[in-house]
Write a protein that holds these residues in place. Structure first.
Motif, PDB file in Angstrom:
ATOM      1  N   GLN A 145       0.840  -1.187   0.000  1.00  0.00           N
ATOM      2  CA  GLN A 145       0.000   0.000   0.000  1.00  0.00           C
ATOM      3  C   GLN A 145       0.878   1.241   0.000  1.00  0.00           C
ATOM      4  O   GLN A 145       1.900   1.291   0.675  1.00  0.00           O
ATOM      5  CB  GLN A 145      -0.902   0.008   1.240  1.00  0.00           C
ATOM      6  N   HIS A 146       0.475   2.244  -0.770  1.00  0.00           N
ATOM      7  CA  HIS A 146       1.091   3.567  -0.728  1.00  0.00           C
ATOM      8  C   HIS A 146       2.580   3.545  -1.052  1.00  0.00           C
ATOM      9  O   HIS A 146       3.353   4.323  -0.509  1.00  0.00           O
ATOM     10  CB  HIS A 146       0.882   4.217   0.636  1.00  0.00           C
ATOM     11  N   VAL A 147       3.013   2.655  -1.920  1.00  0.00           N
ATOM     12  CA  VAL A 147       4.433   2.547  -2.241  1.00  0.00           C
ATOM     13  C   VAL A 147       4.633   2.621  -3.748  1.00  0.00           C
ATOM     14  O   VAL A 147       3.914   1.975  -4.505  1.00  0.00           O
ATOM     15  CB  VAL A 147       5.015   1.213  -1.709  1.00  0.00           C
ATOM     16  N   LYS A 148       5.629   3.389  -4.178  1.00  0.00           N
ATOM     17  CA  LYS A 148       5.952   3.465  -5.599  1.00  0.00           C
ATOM     18  C   LYS A 148       6.561   2.141  -6.024  1.00  0.00           C
ATOM     19  O   LYS A 148       7.431   1.594  -5.355  1.00  0.00           O
ATOM     20  CB  LYS A 148       6.938   4.601  -5.857  1.00  0.00           C
TER      21      LYS A 148
ATOM     22  N   GLY B 167      10.597   3.117  -2.737  1.00  0.00           N
ATOM     23  CA  GLY B 167       9.657   2.193  -3.352  1.00  0.00           C
ATOM     24  C   GLY B 167      10.227   0.792  -3.416  1.00  0.00           C
ATOM     25  O   GLY B 167      11.180   0.462  -2.711  1.00  0.00           O
ATOM     26  N   CYS B 168       9.649  -0.042  -4.285  1.00  0.00           N
ATOM     27  CA  CYS B 168      10.101  -1.434  -4.367  1.00  0.00           C
ATOM     28  C   CYS B 168       9.811  -2.010  -5.749  1.00  0.00           C
ATOM     29  O   CYS B 168       9.139  -1.390  -6.580  1.00  0.00           O
ATOM     30  CB  CYS B 168       9.414  -2.276  -3.298  1.00  0.00           C
ATOM     31  N   CYS B 169      10.331  -3.207  -5.968  1.00  0.00           N
ATOM     32  CA  CYS B 169      10.068  -3.945  -7.201  1.00  0.00           C
ATOM     33  C   CYS B 169       9.628  -5.350  -6.819  1.00  0.00           C
ATOM     34  O   CYS B 169      10.275  -6.001  -5.986  1.00  0.00           O
ATOM     35  CB  CYS B 169      11.328  -4.007  -8.069  1.00  0.00           C
ATOM     36  N   VAL B 170       8.530  -5.815  -7.407  1.00  0.00           N
ATOM     37  CA  VAL B 170       8.015  -7.152  -7.093  1.00  0.00           C
ATOM     38  C   VAL B 170       7.737  -7.947  -8.369  1.00  0.00           C
ATOM     39  O   VAL B 170       6.844  -8.764  -8.415  1.00  0.00           O
ATOM     40  CB  VAL B 170       6.730  -7.070  -6.232  1.00  0.00           C
TER      41      VAL B 170
ATOM     42  N   ILE C  66      12.824  -6.342  -4.426  1.00  0.00           N
ATOM     43  CA  ILE C  66      13.850  -5.306  -4.306  1.00  0.00           C
ATOM     44  C   ILE C  66      13.265  -4.093  -3.587  1.00  0.00           C
ATOM     45  O   ILE C  66      12.153  -3.656  -3.890  1.00  0.00           O
ATOM     46  CB  ILE C  66      14.368  -4.885  -5.700  1.00  0.00           C
ATOM     47  N   LEU C  67      14.010  -3.568  -2.634  1.00  0.00           N
ATOM     48  CA  LEU C  67      13.613  -2.365  -1.910  1.00  0.00           C
ATOM     49  C   LEU C  67      14.520  -1.217  -2.325  1.00  0.00           C
ATOM     50  O   LEU C  67      15.733  -1.400  -2.481  1.00  0.00           O
ATOM     51  CB  LEU C  67      13.717  -2.591  -0.398  1.00  0.00           C
TER      52      LEU C  67
END
Length: 385
Positions: A25-28, A103-106, A112-113
């Motif tokens: 939630q609420h994350v780029k 943000g992160c990558c999923v 990845i953070l």
């Protein structure tokens, strides 16, 4: 102070893992491709750190900002739950002494953070690691770092709702920006405790040497576990050494034991880092060391709150010597661990006892009895915890 989200969402094209996506939630969200470009293909030249959860790379994002890009390894001890915890815990809070999550990558199997880049690495790699850092930590700088970390923890413990227990306060999780301002990082083990609850009974996780024994043995987690860890960290900052060093004579190997011995002999000043060459305020240094002993007392209820610690560190509250009792020492903790294992065959506990000077990121985890293996909450909030 209330928490507030400050990250925008991006298009669904970056969302490749529905199971994880539901918890974010609420994350780029960044694409794997743009983070690959940012780090020049995750090149070794851009690698700035490595730990149990994976590797960290310096990268330059499309907006020109530098970032610390934490790539979780496939064998990482940080599972999906911890990944989501770290994202959602830090994404909604801001404080001068906390790292900032961009943000992160999923995508697919990639987790990845992306954090703001901090130029001067961690306390473990600069001050207490005895490594190759060219940074000189004078007494004033050490004081600012101690106060900054204390303020960050006080914010987590007392100003956000639900309150946050970090569970892994240690030198390697305190990062430093270009001005040596400390930032608490790595929220993968953080626990949220509702305001009407007194504690959480949970799987034990953390780093040996920083673990409060009552938590390490019984799995009973309160804010006082973080306060114990902070007390150990405070000792490390003042002394300039790791909490455990097997290369030293036996009577000096465990920093907390050494501090208690010197305190009883009224020779605490002997613990101050010799690299300061006597250029420090001896009275203030002894006060800081006494605060660390207050934070590491065996009884959790005797440990001060983090807001009280901030006041004592900044001179707004006196340090009462009469309230200092014997700390929960490492040797006592290890003896208790052995007895506990003998008494309870259904507890599966594994400790990594490597010297902190040999492996700053030695971590441990243990299971508590099956009756509390799933996180449970106990009602009736006790402000002392």
């Amino acid at each position: 102070m209330s928490c507030f989200p400050f990250f925008s969402k991006v298009s669904s094209s970056a969302r490749q893992d529905p199971d994880i996506d539901e918890g974010i939630q609420h994350v780029k969200l960044y694409t794997y491709n743009e983070l690959t470009k940012a780090t020049n293909g995750f090149s070794q030249a851009n690698k700035i750190g490595e730990g149990g959860f994976g590797s960290v790379f310096k990268g330059r994002l499309k907006n020109g900002k530098f970032a610390a890009i934490k790539v979780l390894s496939a064998e990482s001890r940080q599972g999906e739950k911890e990944f989501l915890t770290e994202i959602n815990t830090i994404a909604e809070i801001q404080h001068e002494n906390l790292v900032k999550l961009y943000g992160c990558c999923v995508e697919k199997n990639n987790r990845i953070l992306v954090y703001n880049y901090l130029e001067n690495n961690s306390l473990a790699q600069t001050l207490v690691g005895g490594g190759h850092s060219s940074i000189y930590f004078d007494w004033e700088t050490r004081c600012r770092i101690c106060v900054g970390v204390a303020r960050g923890l006080a914010f987590l413990h007392e100003e956000v709702r639900p309150l946050i227990v970090h569970r892994d306060i240690k030198a390697s999780n305190i990062l430093l920006d270009k001005d040596l301002t400390p930032k608490i990082s790595d929220f993968g083990l953080a626990k949220l405790i509702p305001s009407n609850m007194t504690h959480v009974s949970t799987r034990v996780a953390g780093t040996l040497g920083y673990l409060a024994p009552e938590y390490a043995i019984g799995g009973r987690l309160t804010r006082k576990a973080d306060i114990y860890s902070f007390g150990v960290l405070l000792l490390e900052i003042v002394s300039g050494r790791c909490n455990t060093n097997s290369q030293l004579p036996i009577e000096e190997q465990f920093l907390l034991e050494r501090a208690w011995d010197l305190y009883e002999r009224k020779e605490l000043v002997g613990l101050v880092d010799t690299s300061l060459n006597g250029e420090f305020d001896a009275e203030q240094a002894c006060k800081f060391l006494k605060i660390s002993l207050l934070c590491t007392q065996e009884s959790p209820k005797l440990r001060p709150s983090m807001s009280s610690v901030v006041k004592m560190l900044t001179g707004k509250m006196n340090v009462d010597d009469s309230k200092i009792t014997k700390p929960a020492l490492i040797s006592d903790f290890m003896d208790l661990k052995v007895r506990k294992n003998q008494e309870s065959s259904n507890i599966d506990t594994t400790y990594n006892t490597s010297s902190a000077s040999e492996n700053q990121d030695s971590t441990m985890s243990s299971s508590v009895p099956s009756t509390t293996r799933t996180s449970t909450f106990t009602a009736q909030y006790d402000q002392s915890l």
